[in-house]
Enzyme design. Structure first.
Site, PDB file in Angstrom:
ATOM      1  N   ASP A 228       0.763  -1.160   0.100  1.00  0.00           N
ATOM      2  CA  ASP A 228       0.123  -0.020  -0.084  1.00  0.00           C
ATOM      3  C   ASP A 228       0.766   1.370   0.081  1.00  0.00           C
ATOM      4  O   ASP A 228       0.915   1.976  -0.854  1.00  0.00           O
ATOM      5  CB  ASP A 228      -1.136  -0.086   1.155  1.00  0.00           C
ATOM      6  CG  ASP A 228      -0.328  -0.258   2.488  1.00  0.00           C
ATOM      7  OD1 ASP A 228       0.978  -0.591   2.688  1.00  0.00           O
ATOM      8  OD2 ASP A 228      -1.015  -0.114   3.687  1.00  0.00           O
TER       9      ASP A 228
ATOM     10  N   ASP B  83       6.810   4.059   3.536  1.00  0.00           N
ATOM     11  CA  ASP B  83       7.275   5.191   4.630  1.00  0.00           C
ATOM     12  C   ASP B  83       8.549   5.261   4.919  1.00  0.00           C
ATOM     13  O   ASP B  83       9.424   5.539   4.058  1.00  0.00           O
ATOM     14  CB  ASP B  83       6.154   4.959   5.678  1.00  0.00           C
ATOM     15  CG  ASP B  83       6.108   6.137   6.762  1.00  0.00           C
ATOM     16  OD1 ASP B  83       6.288   7.374   6.104  1.00  0.00           O
ATOM     17  OD2 ASP B  83       6.097   5.766   7.691  1.00  0.00           O
TER      18      ASP B  83
HETATM   19  P1  IMP Z   1       7.446   1.611   6.686  1.00  0.00           P
HETATM   20  O1  IMP Z   1       8.129   0.195   6.875  1.00  0.00           O
HETATM   21  O2  IMP Z   1       7.632   2.592   7.546  1.00  0.00           O
HETATM   22  O3  IMP Z   1       7.876   1.820   5.127  1.00  0.00           O
HETATM   23  O4  IMP Z   1       6.030   1.451   6.812  1.00  0.00           O
HETATM   24  C1  IMP Z   1       5.410   0.536   5.830  1.00  0.00           C
HETATM   25  C2  IMP Z   1       4.087   0.134   6.327  1.00  0.00           C
HETATM   26  O5  IMP Z   1       3.375   0.978   7.499  1.00  0.00           O
HETATM   27  C3  IMP Z   1       2.940   0.291   5.190  1.00  0.00           C
HETATM   28  O6  IMP Z   1       2.975  -0.992   4.471  1.00  0.00           O
HETATM   29  C4  IMP Z   1       1.810   0.611   5.848  1.00  0.00           C
HETATM   30  O7  IMP Z   1       1.044  -0.612   6.342  1.00  0.00           O
HETATM   31  C5  IMP Z   1       2.034   1.255   7.115  1.00  0.00           C
HETATM   32  N1  IMP Z   1       2.081   2.757   6.814  1.00  0.00           N
HETATM   33  C6  IMP Z   1       2.943   3.445   6.577  1.00  0.00           C
HETATM   34  N2  IMP Z   1       2.534   4.965   6.571  1.00  0.00           N
HETATM   35  C7  IMP Z   1       1.217   4.829   6.733  1.00  0.00           C
HETATM   36  C8  IMP Z   1       0.165   5.862   6.484  1.00  0.00           C
HETATM   37  O8  IMP Z   1       0.435   7.037   6.417  1.00  0.00           O
HETATM   38  N3  IMP Z   1      -0.898   5.568   6.794  1.00  0.00           N
HETATM   39  C9  IMP Z   1      -1.392   4.157   7.143  1.00  0.00           C
HETATM   40  N4  IMP Z   1      -0.359   3.083   7.274  1.00  0.00           N
HETATM   41  C10 IMP Z   1       0.929   3.504   7.097  1.00  0.00           C
HETATM   42 MG    MG Z   2       1.315  -2.392   4.439  1.00  0.00          MG
END
Ligand code: IMP
Ligand code: MG
Length: 181
Positions: free
Chosen positions: A98, A101
């Site tokens: 999805d 981040d």
């Molecule tokens: P990362 O490991 O920080 O890249 O986070 C990835 C996961 O965190 C994504 O697959 C989402 O499930 C969740 N995530 C990150 N940012 C958001 C947001 O703005 N809204 C909802 N879920 C998020």
């Molecule tokens: Mg996710």
């Protein structure tokens, strides 16, 4: 909805983008049968819309990983909660996410999947928040670049809620900074 600051992407924009990405994947994987690996639960609407625009004999499988719990920031520690039901050795794998981040979730997942020796491994993400990246990630197929805000809807949640909104919106800061669920 009162908790939503603003709508960023309508379902029409998202559907058009999914079709664009699906056409690119169809062209790039001509003659192949890619395996789409959806990262639960946020991928569900995107996976379903994207897969229906890919004109190939593809297969689908899902994984669930956890890094956030109920927090709006990643804890940095990633765990596989549900693994794939199939072997991916020799397969053309496309991970469907999805949103990217910090990139920590995907970096961990890609490392795990790469060690299983797929023929190829690519990433299709609906949203990217490049300003928040902590680790370098190549997104092969990207929908939209998003601002540094907490987004919900179209599969994205905060503490399990708002996934079913038919658009992607920015959650009001007071909702996630107060810890209110
Ligand atoms: P990362 O490991 O920080 O890249 O986070 C990835 C996961 O965190 C994504 O697959 C989402 O499930 C969740 N995530 C990150 N940012 C958001 C947001 O703005 N809204 C909802 N879920 C998020
Ligand atoms: Mg996710």
């Amino acid at each position: 909805m009162q908790e939503i600051e603003q709508i960023l992407f309508s379902w029409r924009e998202i559907a058009a983008k999914a079709a664009e990405l699906g056409a690119a994947i169809t062209a790039d994987y001509e003659g192949k049968s890619p395996l789409l690996v959806g990262v639960l639960t946020g991928c569900v609407f995107f996976m379903s819309d994207l897969s229906r625009t890919i004109a190939l004999p593809l297969e689908m499988a899902f994984m669930q990983v956890s890094s956030y719990g109920d927090a709006a920031e990643t804890s940095g520690a990633v765990r596989i909660l549900t693994d794939l039901p199939c072997d991916i050795a020799g397969r053309d794998v496309i991970v469907v996410e999805d949103i990217v981040d910090s990139g920590l979730t995907l970096a961990y997942l890609l490392e795990q999947l790469q060690s299983r020796k797929p023929a190829s491994l690519k990433v299709c993400a609906l949203l990217d928040k490049p300003s928040r990246r902590k680790i370098d990630i190549d997104i092969d197929y990207l929908g939209f670049t998003a601002p540094d805000a907490f987004l919900v809807g179209y599969g994205l949640d905060y503490a399990g809620r708002w996934r079913n909104l038919p658009y992607i919106g920015e959650l009001k800061k007071e909702v996630y900074s107060s810890g209110c669920k």
